[in-house]
Design a protein around this motif. Structure first.
Motif, PDB file in Angstrom:
ATOM      1  N   GLY A   1       0.798  -1.131   0.225  1.00 46.49           N
ATOM      2  CA  GLY A   1      -0.095   0.040  -0.049  1.00 46.49           C
ATOM      3  C   GLY A   1       0.774   1.210  -0.078  1.00 46.49           C
ATOM      4  O   GLY A   1       2.091   1.264  -0.009  1.00 46.49           O
ATOM      5  N   GLY A   2       0.135   2.497  -0.257  1.00 43.89           N
ATOM      6  CA  GLY A   2       0.844   3.699  -0.098  1.00 43.89           C
ATOM      7  C   GLY A   2       0.014   4.727  -0.484  1.00 43.89           C
ATOM      8  O   GLY A   2      -1.030   4.431  -0.772  1.00 43.89           O
ATOM      9  N   ASN A   3       0.711   5.991  -0.493  1.00 37.42           N
ATOM     10  CA  ASN A   3       0.027   7.189  -0.915  1.00 37.42           C
ATOM     11  C   ASN A   3       0.351   7.614  -2.443  1.00 37.42           C
ATOM     12  O   ASN A   3       0.041   8.708  -2.778  1.00 37.42           O
ATOM     13  N   ASN A   4       0.966   6.594  -2.999  1.00 39.24           N
ATOM     14  CA  ASN A   4       1.241   7.070  -4.567  1.00 39.24           C
ATOM     15  C   ASN A   4       0.754   5.894  -5.141  1.00 39.24           C
ATOM     16  O   ASN A   4       1.262   4.734  -5.432  1.00 39.24           O
ATOM     17  N   THR A   5      -0.632   6.013  -5.808  1.00 36.10           N
ATOM     18  CA  THR A   5      -1.133   4.924  -6.400  1.00 36.10           C
ATOM     19  C   THR A   5      -0.701   4.242  -7.632  1.00 36.10           C
ATOM     20  O   THR A   5      -0.394   2.935  -7.448  1.00 36.10           O
ATOM     21  N   TYR A   6       0.213   4.914  -8.410  1.00 33.77           N
ATOM     22  CA  TYR A   6       0.955   4.525  -9.604  1.00 33.77           C
ATOM     23  C   TYR A   6       2.155   3.837  -9.015  1.00 33.77           C
ATOM     24  O   TYR A   6       2.543   2.639  -9.530  1.00 33.77           O
ATOM     25  N   ALA A   7       2.715   4.160  -7.852  1.00 30.93           N
ATOM     26  CA  ALA A   7       3.804   3.296  -7.367  1.00 30.93           C
ATOM     27  C   ALA A   7       3.229   2.004  -6.734  1.00 30.93           C
ATOM     28  O   ALA A   7       4.011   1.144  -6.804  1.00 30.93           O
ATOM     29  N   VAL A   8       2.208   2.127  -6.212  1.00 31.62           N
ATOM     30  CA  VAL A   8       1.614   0.845  -5.560  1.00 31.62           C
ATOM     31  C   VAL A   8       1.088  -0.057  -6.564  1.00 31.62           C
ATOM     32  O   VAL A   8       1.617  -1.372  -6.615  1.00 31.62           O
ATOM     33  N   ILE A   9       0.636   0.383  -7.705  1.00 31.16           N
ATOM     34  CA  ILE A   9       0.531  -0.379  -9.003  1.00 31.16           C
ATOM     35  C   ILE A   9       1.666  -1.178  -9.340  1.00 31.16           C
ATOM     36  O   ILE A   9       1.740  -2.438  -9.762  1.00 31.16           O
ATOM     37  N   GLU A  10       2.670  -0.417  -9.458  1.00 35.48           N
ATOM     38  CA  GLU A  10       3.888  -0.766  -9.902  1.00 35.48           C
ATOM     39  C   GLU A  10       4.590  -1.824  -9.234  1.00 35.48           C
ATOM     40  O   GLU A  10       4.993  -2.794  -9.607  1.00 35.48           O
TER      41      GLU A  10
END
Length: 297
Positions: free
Chosen positions: A80-89
């Motif tokens: 999880g995290g607060n950077n959506t695209y980083a989580v997807i990556e």
């Protein structure tokens, strides 16, 4: 997800004196939890100090738990995290073969609106090869994922299957249980409200204390799920002091002090967290002692 009913535990990441990951201790803790009767294990959550682990250390923890578990109980991993695209990556690059589901925390610090939270989780759910367990913990994220948002997500994505609810608000828990679609699991994320959540219709808990007292905690939840209220509360009241003690100086400092008392791992945590103070460790040791006698007997 029937395999994620009952007691899950949010595993610590044990450290050696030099603060490197203690693989041997992690093996021992996994066996201790499974032998104690927990239904599933959660790695790389808040309790696992995932925010201060490197990418290679996270992989090491995942690999170690997978090997130690040897397919005995289902595994869940925190991504999880607060950077959506980083989580997807991250979801695309991690090998999730041995994991049943992904626990993903609501975005912190950014303080998104309810629509932002909804869009974040829909994007993650669409990208994830594994089912998503939402994680609502307003005390850490700075925002509360409202039941209406959870219900919307549960209805709009077949890949969002549960929520770990840690707002500490039983009215919110009851609203989730009442309003979410059939089959969607409401899991307690607070040890102190775990039994109340189960008795209200929730499917179990992802516990912190449960890894320190796996026998008693898993028996409490099983009794609750079976409707044996008196027995369940007997366990709850026996453990209530511990539920409070382990959070007095922050998580996971408290639960790591329990593992130190059990001689399974050191109490070391990584900065900016610090170890539990000596007075708290003494209280924790006194609390744990009777349970150790029961286990030994």
């Amino acid at each position: 997800m029937k395999e994620l009913v009952g007691t899950g535990v949010a595993l610590i990441t044990p450290f050696k004196s030099d603060l490197s990951v203690d693989i041997d201790a992690l093996h021992k803790i996994v066996n201790y939890c499974i032998d104690g009767g927990v239904e599933y294990l959660v790695v790389l959550g808040t309790t696992g100090e995932s925010v201060t682990l490197t990418k290679s250390e996270k992989q090491l923890v995942m690999d170690t738990v997978t090997i130690a578990n040897a397919g005995r109980v289902p595994l869940v991993v925190g991504v999880g995290g607060n950077n959506t695209y980083a989580v997807i990556e991250e979801l695309k690059t991690l090998d999730l073969t041995d994991f049943e589901a992904v626990l993903s925390v609501s975005p912190y610090y950014n303080k998104p609106t309810q629509e932002g939270i909804y869009q974040h989780f829909m994007a993650i759910a669409n990208a994830s090869p594994k089912p998503i367990i939402l994680y609502n913990v307003p005390g850490r994220t700075g925002s509360n994922m409202l039941p209406s948002t959870v219900v919307r997500l549960a209805n709009d994505s077949t890949n969002i299957v549960a929520i770990k609810e840690a707002a500490g608000n039983m009215l919110q828990v009851q609203e989730l249980i009442k309003s979410c679609p059939q089959g969607f699991q409401v899991i307690s994320g607070d040890d102190i409200t775990a039994l109340s959540t189960v008795l209200a219709g929730g499917s179990g808990v992802i516990s912190v204390l449960g890894q320190g007292l796996p026998v008693e905690f898993s028996q409490m939840i099983r009794a609750g799920l079976n409707g044996d209220v008196e027995e369940a509360y007997r366990y709850h009241y026996a453990m209530q002091e511990g539920m409070e003690l382990i959070f007095q100086e922050g998580n996971p400092a408290g639960i790591k002090a329990i593992f130190e008392a059990l001689q399974l791992s050191k109490a070391a945590v990584r900065l900016p967290l610090v170890e539990a103070t000596k007075p708290l460790k003494e209280k924790i040791r006194s609390f744990v002692k009777p349970f150790m006698k029961v286990t030994a007997g």
